[in-house]
Design an enzyme around this catalytic site. Structure first.
Site, PDB file in Angstrom:
ATOM      1  N   HIS A  55     -24.844  70.690   0.829  1.00 12.56           N
ATOM      2  CA  HIS A  55     -25.755  72.061   2.042  1.00 12.56           C
ATOM      3  C   HIS A  55     -24.633  71.205   2.956  1.00 12.56           C
ATOM      4  O   HIS A  55     -24.736  70.322   4.172  1.00 12.56           O
ATOM      5  CB  HIS A  55     -26.779  72.087   1.999  1.00 12.56           C
ATOM      6  CG  HIS A  55     -27.743  73.568   2.443  1.00 12.56           C
ATOM      7  ND1 HIS A  55     -28.348  73.621   1.796  1.00 12.56           N
ATOM      8  CD2 HIS A  55     -27.682  73.156   3.740  1.00 12.56           C
ATOM      9  CE1 HIS A  55     -28.497  75.390   2.926  1.00 12.56           C
ATOM     10  NE2 HIS A  55     -28.342  74.746   4.336  1.00 12.56           N
ATOM     11  N   HIS A  57     -22.261  74.002   6.957  1.00 14.45           N
ATOM     12  CA  HIS A  57     -22.037  74.456   7.414  1.00 14.45           C
ATOM     13  C   HIS A  57     -20.900  74.678   8.494  1.00 14.45           C
ATOM     14  O   HIS A  57     -20.843  73.863   9.343  1.00 14.45           O
ATOM     15  CB  HIS A  57     -23.203  75.317   8.608  1.00 14.45           C
ATOM     16  CG  HIS A  57     -23.508  75.856   7.607  1.00 14.45           C
ATOM     17  ND1 HIS A  57     -24.504  77.413   7.755  1.00 14.45           N
ATOM     18  CD2 HIS A  57     -25.324  75.593   7.138  1.00 14.45           C
ATOM     19  CE1 HIS A  57     -25.605  77.260   6.705  1.00 14.45           C
ATOM     20  NE2 HIS A  57     -26.092  75.568   6.964  1.00 14.45           N
ATOM     21  N   GLN A 150     -26.532  84.886   7.403  1.00 12.36           N
ATOM     22  CA  GLN A 150     -27.049  84.646   8.586  1.00 12.36           C
ATOM     23  C   GLN A 150     -28.355  85.302   8.923  1.00 12.36           C
ATOM     24  O   GLN A 150     -29.945  84.365   8.853  1.00 12.36           O
ATOM     25  CB  GLN A 150     -26.410  83.820   9.059  1.00 12.36           C
ATOM     26  CG  GLN A 150     -26.467  82.862  10.422  1.00 12.36           C
ATOM     27  CD  GLN A 150     -27.166  82.031  10.045  1.00 12.36           C
ATOM     28  OE1 GLN A 150     -26.769  80.894  10.264  1.00 12.36           O
ATOM     29  NE2 GLN A 150     -29.268  81.624   9.927  1.00 12.36           N
ATOM     30  N   HIS A 208     -30.985  79.673   1.339  1.00 10.58           N
ATOM     31  CA  HIS A 208     -31.817  79.340   2.336  1.00 10.58           C
ATOM     32  C   HIS A 208     -33.077  79.653   2.415  1.00 10.58           C
ATOM     33  O   HIS A 208     -33.700  80.552   2.211  1.00 10.58           O
ATOM     34  CB  HIS A 208     -31.269  79.188   3.607  1.00 10.58           C
ATOM     35  CG  HIS A 208     -30.170  78.342   4.536  1.00 10.58           C
ATOM     36  ND1 HIS A 208     -29.239  79.114   3.302  1.00 10.58           N
ATOM     37  CD2 HIS A 208     -30.124  77.777   5.510  1.00 10.58           C
ATOM     38  CE1 HIS A 208     -28.087  78.095   4.191  1.00 10.58           C
ATOM     39  NE2 HIS A 208     -28.776  77.505   5.705  1.00 10.58           N
ATOM     40  N   GLU A 211     -37.060  78.190   5.347  1.00  5.43           N
ATOM     41  CA  GLU A 211     -36.614  77.406   6.507  1.00  5.43           C
ATOM     42  C   GLU A 211     -37.984  78.236   7.527  1.00  5.43           C
ATOM     43  O   GLU A 211     -37.065  77.960   8.724  1.00  5.43           O
ATOM     44  CB  GLU A 211     -35.745  77.189   6.429  1.00  5.43           C
ATOM     45  CG  GLU A 211     -35.172  75.753   7.619  1.00  5.43           C
ATOM     46  CD  GLU A 211     -33.932  75.790   7.939  1.00  5.43           C
ATOM     47  OE1 GLU A 211     -32.666  77.043   7.719  1.00  5.43           O
ATOM     48  OE2 GLU A 211     -33.554  74.847   8.807  1.00  5.43           O
ATOM     49  N   ASP A 307     -26.163  69.779   6.288  1.00  2.00           N
ATOM     50  CA  ASP A 307     -26.703  70.907   6.882  1.00  2.00           C
ATOM     51  C   ASP A 307     -25.687  70.888   8.093  1.00  2.00           C
ATOM     52  O   ASP A 307     -24.979  72.329   7.704  1.00  2.00           O
ATOM     53  CB  ASP A 307     -27.912  71.328   7.262  1.00  2.00           C
ATOM     54  CG  ASP A 307     -28.489  72.099   7.283  1.00  2.00           C
ATOM     55  OD1 ASP A 307     -27.211  73.489   6.946  1.00  2.00           O
ATOM     56  OD2 ASP A 307     -29.597  72.986   7.365  1.00  2.00           O
ATOM     57  N   TRP A 313     -26.861  73.744  15.916  1.00  2.00           N
ATOM     58  CA  TRP A 313     -27.666  73.068  15.150  1.00  2.00           C
ATOM     59  C   TRP A 313     -28.242  72.202  15.625  1.00  2.00           C
ATOM     60  O   TRP A 313     -29.504  71.310  15.215  1.00  2.00           O
ATOM     61  CB  TRP A 313     -28.424  73.954  13.712  1.00  2.00           C
ATOM     62  CG  TRP A 313     -28.291  75.183  14.088  1.00  2.00           C
ATOM     63  CD1 TRP A 313     -29.140  76.206  13.679  1.00  2.00           C
ATOM     64  CD2 TRP A 313     -26.700  76.020  13.385  1.00  2.00           C
ATOM     65  NE1 TRP A 313     -28.932  77.563  13.615  1.00  2.00           N
ATOM     66  CE2 TRP A 313     -27.971  77.440  13.537  1.00  2.00           C
ATOM     67  CE3 TRP A 313     -25.805  75.850  13.101  1.00  2.00           C
ATOM     68  CZ2 TRP A 313     -26.670  78.124  13.067  1.00  2.00           C
ATOM     69  CZ3 TRP A 313     -25.040  76.552  13.001  1.00  2.00           C
ATOM     70  CH2 TRP A 313     -25.524  78.406  12.829  1.00  2.00           C
TER      71      TRP A 313
END
Ligand code: FE2
Length: 422
Positions: A55, A57, A150, A208, A211, A307, A313
């Site tokens: 996982h 990005h 997203q 996802h 979350e 992630d 983030w």
């Protein structure tokens, strides 16, 4: 005669063995008296199959501070910042940042990554960039791409259409974000829709899912139902599942058997979950990590994902899956020796299983990818998060590092302070 021979390594199960490599495959494992074009003397060091991250990005990685930092530290401000960045980032910039990140990953023995690619903007520059990155790194790193809406499948006009366009362009896996749709009903409908798309196209599915700290975010229930309906089993994964942290125990006692029945897998992301969740709490502040040990007790495969690294983030990160497992071990309180060993397995074998990697492992016939660590056991590797002394990908040495022992100058003390123990 081997092309490469790794001598005297300690395998994760504790056995000491040589590994003979011919071409891009492991040819033999055991006590080997043979010549080789190149020899790596592991000398008792831990030799593991490579680390795997299910996982990530990569379209956003190494962009920390662009266009500015996330002041509140919340998931929602991160999504908003990314919404600005994806409109100004060029394909070339995204490729450059992602390939640089892959260099870091290789140096840490991380050789397979599943990355979610934002399919929200109609220009699909992120998809174009990540397909190019996948092509470039293919000789040494397995990259799997997820079509990730997203901003929601239905919350934007072209959300659904762009997921299909990305899949048509060659993206491997169907994504989803039900808790970000406008309503609970639309979140559930998005799962029915996406599960059908995955089944019809014969693709894997990674969502996802939930979350959020909202205990009423129960989309994983619908997802498990759709996975069972379409027989997707272990080809489907629920990422994050943080709402389960806050759910009512009675409800969870019904939910976990449904997830187990479906055969789907779970990917909590401890560095990010402990950072982003509980932000609306005062005290006590919830940790937000999903119920890892409870799912494992039900036989549900659970891996650890990373992630984010240096993006809207998360302001830190190193491409080291041992950092990820170390945080997971603490937050899930997996401190029993068997649980610590399992945390290492989660970032190697379990993550490989979740990604559907074939011929992964240290057996004859497997792809010749491995990492030599400056540690004696998986648990010691978690404690030290040590140097990767050598990384082999598909039969080729792709990274090497000198052992780094601290020199100390103290009266009456030895000159080195090695942190390995026992
Ligand atoms: Fe994510």
């Amino acid at each position: 005669m081997f092309d490469l021979l790794v001598k005297g390594g300690t395998l994760p199960d504790g056995t000491v063995a040589d590994i003979g490599i011919a071409g891009d495959r492991i040819a033999a494992v055991g006590k080997l008296d043979a010549e080789a074009a190149k020899v790596i003397d592991a000398g008792g060091d831990l030799v593991s199959p490579p680390f795997v991250d299910p996982h990530f990005h990569m379209d956003a990685t190494l962009s920390y501070g662009l266009p500015r930092v996330n002041a509140s530290g919340t998931l929602l401000e991160g999504i908003s910042l990314w919404g600005e960045l994806r409109e100004i980032a060029t394909v070339e910039e995204m490729v450059e940042r992602a390939v640089t990140y892959c260099d870091w990953a290789v140096s840490m023995g991380l050789l397979a990554i599943r990355t979610h690619v934002d399919t929200t903007p109609d220009h699909l520059r992120g998809v174009e960039a990540m397909l190019e990155v996948k092509r470039r790194v293919a000789p040494y790193l397995d990259l799997q791409l997820v079509a990730f809406p997203q901003d929601g499948l239905y919350r934007t006009k072209t959300g659904r259409q762009n997921v299909l366009r990305a899949l048509d362009m060659g993206v491997d896996v169907v994504g989803g974000i039900p808790h970000f749709e406008r309503t609970m009903e639309e979140g559930a409908e998005s799962l029915r829709d996406l599960g059908r798309i995955a089944a019809e196209r014969g693709l894997m599915w990674d969502v996802h899912c939930d979350e959020t700290d909202d205990p009423m975010s129960r989309h994983v229930e619908t997802m498990a139902r759709e996975v069972t309906r379409h027989g997707l089993g272990g080809r489907a994964a629920g990422s994050h599942l943080t709402s389960m942290h806050s759910m009512d125990n009675y409800y969870v006692s019904k939910l976990l058997p449904l997830i187990a029945e479906s055969g789907m897998t779970a990917i909590p992301n401890p560095l990010i979950n402990i950072t982003l969740q509980g932000r609306h709490d005062t005290y006590p502040k919830r940790r937000g990590l999903t119920r890892v040990k409870e799912m494992q007790a039900m036989g549900i495969p659970v891996g650890w994902g990373q992630d984010c690294v240096l993006d809207p983030w998360y302001s830190l990160g190193t491409a080291d899956m041992l950092d990820v497992a170390f945080m997971g071990l603490h937050v899930a309180q997996m401190t029993h020796p068997a649980e610590m060993a399992r945390c290492f397995t989660m970032v190697t074998e379990t993550n490989a299983q979740i990604m559907g990697l074939t011929d992964y492992g240290l057996r004859p016939g497997c792809v010749a990818s491995l990492v030599v660590l400056d540690a004696g056991t998986p648990t010691e590797a978690l404690r030290l998060r040590p140097d990767r002394l050598a990384v082999v990908s598909k039969g080729k040495v792709v990274a090497e590092r000198q052992r780094n022992d601290a020199r100390v100058t103290l009266p009456g003390r030895p000159a080195t302070a090695r942190r390995r123990h026992g």
